[in-house]
Scaffold this active site. Structure first.
Site, PDB file in Angstrom:
ATOM      1  N   GLU A 153      61.505  -9.487  24.351  1.00 59.85           N
ATOM      2  CA  GLU A 153      60.135  -9.148  24.738  1.00 59.85           C
ATOM      3  C   GLU A 153      59.387 -10.412  25.109  1.00 59.85           C
ATOM      4  OE1 GLU A 153      57.616  -6.894  22.110  1.00 59.85           O
ATOM      5  OE2 GLU A 153      59.280  -5.676  21.355  1.00 59.85           O
ATOM      6  N   GLU A 192      50.028   1.519  27.841  1.00 56.66           N
ATOM      7  CA  GLU A 192      50.244   2.637  26.922  1.00 56.66           C
ATOM      8  C   GLU A 192      48.937   2.942  26.175  1.00 56.66           C
ATOM      9  OE1 GLU A 192      54.216   2.285  24.812  1.00 56.66           O
ATOM     10  OE2 GLU A 192      54.153   0.348  25.857  1.00 56.66           O
ATOM     11  N   LYS A 207      48.442   3.211  22.002  1.00 58.49           N
ATOM     12  CA  LYS A 207      48.756   2.123  21.078  1.00 58.49           C
ATOM     13  C   LYS A 207      47.487   1.700  20.346  1.00 58.49           C
ATOM     14  CE  LYS A 207      51.985  -0.797  21.765  1.00 58.49           C
ATOM     15  NZ  LYS A 207      52.835  -1.916  22.193  1.00 58.49           N
ATOM     16  N   GLU A 261      46.735  -4.702  23.486  1.00 59.95           N
ATOM     17  CA  GLU A 261      47.933  -3.928  23.186  1.00 59.95           C
ATOM     18  C   GLU A 261      48.139  -2.770  24.159  1.00 59.95           C
ATOM     19  OE1 GLU A 261      50.500  -4.144  20.830  1.00 59.95           O
ATOM     20  OE2 GLU A 261      49.727  -6.187  20.779  1.00 59.95           O
TER      21      GLU A 261
END
Length: 479
Positions: free
Chosen positions: A264, A318, A321, A327
């Site tokens: 990541e 997203e 989250k 985030e």
């Protein structure tokens, strides 16, 4: 050997080769799904293919996703969630059953190359004791199925597992983790021919240390570099420094032969008021520059011959989250599949050879990130020239970058060559900047170099050195 077994064996060999054969580093992407507005997996697969993405990592083993990825020629890393570690560690029949439910129905049509057992497990002291036993049971279950040669077992480790990370040569793992967890895990990886997965986020380091870390250094832009006082290595990016800290930690425990995959890394395109550095331009700069670094560069100062293999985080923004604003804003794409920012994600895109001609004209490539003011339009004939106001030090740094990692053709300005004269820093820098800019289809953000260059829309009278390789475009040299 039966015909069926022989057929499957051949498929394993072919798929294993496709997933591992690269003459350069590789770029993959993390496909997270903590959202209620994402496209169907079949649409996602088409999105990956249309952008030349050949590796994807998911955070579970969702059947609809694995089914959609079948016969796509996309290599897949799946994950066993942390909540299953204790069961996997205590009973091999659990990993047998998990594989039979989550891997066997899809492999090898879905090219599963690795199983991540847990994610950043060392962050949770309660789960840490289960990690290595779970990894061992997973591998043993793969052996039963004759899958272990092709599907590797690993586990992503956060950089918080390091006790020291600066300077890079002093990298070391936390002492309390070494004997109970780190050494057993590394021994397992070594014995099974697997690799360490490491999650690296220069954004977090920059956000917490904006007074001491240069933004250009964090974003892989041209900069003065940071010297490791212990060995003299000079680092041009925080990413490479973080990765070498991991390598140094491995070396300190005598596991220098273990490869590392960056499972990541990424940069948020939006953040809260205190999330310094979050923003769309910086995200485009970090990910764009990193893609170019991985696909065209070598290794790191400590491991110059090791190819870089990196999974960007993440495919989509997203919306479900938790945590800070950032985030929910790491995505390369919005849920409607439109790009958050336009960067190349494959070597073909980087070289401007994707089949869709609009990709060639729009691809943002990282000479540096786009400036806040995009400057003059580049729709007509334009050139990139040195900004003499930037000063000699910044011009020299940008020139070194353009002729090095930037990939500009600087042979004509070498001593004795046709464009060497006039022998001035400004003239050579202008030639190198313009070489890169024209090569990259004159995208305005490829003429910035940390403020050392400007786009001009009128042919300067003191340009005179034409590059015959530019297919009719003027490649010029500032007198």
């Amino acid at each position: 050997m039966s015909l069926l077994k022989l057929f499957l064996f051949c498929l394993f060999l072919i798929f294993g080769t496709l997933c591992s054969a690269h003459n350069h580093g590789s770029i993959g992407v993390n496909y997270g799904r903590i959202a209620d507005n994402l496209p169907q997996p079949s649409q996602v697969v088409e999105l990956l293919k249309s952008n030349g993405i050949t590796r994807v990592k998911i955070f579970d083993a969702e059947s609809s996703v694995l089914s959609a990825l079948a016969n796509s020629n996309i290599c897949v890393t799946v994950c066993m969630p942390n909540g299953l570690l204790s069961s996997a560690a205590n009973d091999q029949s659990f990993t047998d059953s998990w594989l039979n439910s989550n891997i066997v129905p899809f492999y090898p049509q879905t090219m599963i190359e690795a199983i991540a057992v847990g994610n950043e497990v060392f962050v949770d002291p309660q789960s840490t004791p289960y990690l290595v036993p779970a990894m061992k049971n997973m591998h043993a279950s793969l052996q039963k199925l004759n899958f272990s040669a092709d599907i590797k077992v690993s586990s992503p480790v956060a950089l918080s597992a390091l006790q020291n990370s600066y300077p890079p040569s002093s990298g070391s793992f936390k002492s309390e983790l070494i004997e109970p967890a780190i050494k057993p895990m590394l021994t397992f990886l070594q014995q099974t021919g697997s690799y360490l997965m490491a999650n690296s986020y220069p954004f977090f380091a920059y956000e917490a240390n904006t007074d001491t870390i240069s933004l250009d250094y964090a974003l892989l832009r041209p900069n003065e570099g940071v010297k490791d006082p212990a060995n003299g290595n000079v680092y041009m990016s925080l990413f490479e420094a973080q990765l070498d800290a991991v390598f140094a930690a491995l070396d300190a425990l005598n596991f220098s032969d273990i490869k590392v995959v960056v499972s990541e890394t990424g940069w948020p395109s939006a953040g809260g008021d205190t999330e310094f550095g979050a923003g769309i331009d910086n995200a485009a700069a970090y990910n764009g520059n990193l893609v170019r670094r991985v696909l065209t560069g070598g290794g790191t100062p400590l491991r110059p011959n090791d190819k870089l293999n990196v999974f960007l985080f993440a495919l989509f923004n997203e919306n479900q989250k938790g945590g800070p604003v950032s985030e929910r804003n790491y995505g390369l794409f919005y849920p409607d599949t439109k790009k958050v920012y336009d960067i190349p994600l494959s070597l073909d895109a980087l070289n401007g050879t994707m089949s869709n001609p609009t990709n060639r004209s729009k691809a943002k490539v990282p000479g540096a990130s786009p400036p806040v003011n995009q400057g003059p339009s580049t729709k007509g004939q334009t050139w990139c020239v040195a900004n003499v106001q930037a000063g000699k030090e910044k011009l020299q740094s940008a020139l070194d970058y353009a002729c090095g990692e930037g990939g500009a053709d600087c042979r004509p300005i070498q001593s004795g060559e046709r464009c060497f004269h006039p022998d001035t820093l400004e003239a050579h820098a202008s030639y190198a900047f313009n070489s890169y800019y024209q090569k990259m289809s004159r995208a305005s953000w490829t003429c910035h170099f940390g403020g050392a260059a400007n786009v001009v829309t009128q042919l300067p009278s003191n340009f005179n050195c034409e590059n015959p390789t530019m297919r009719g475009r003027k490649m010029l040299h500032l007198m």
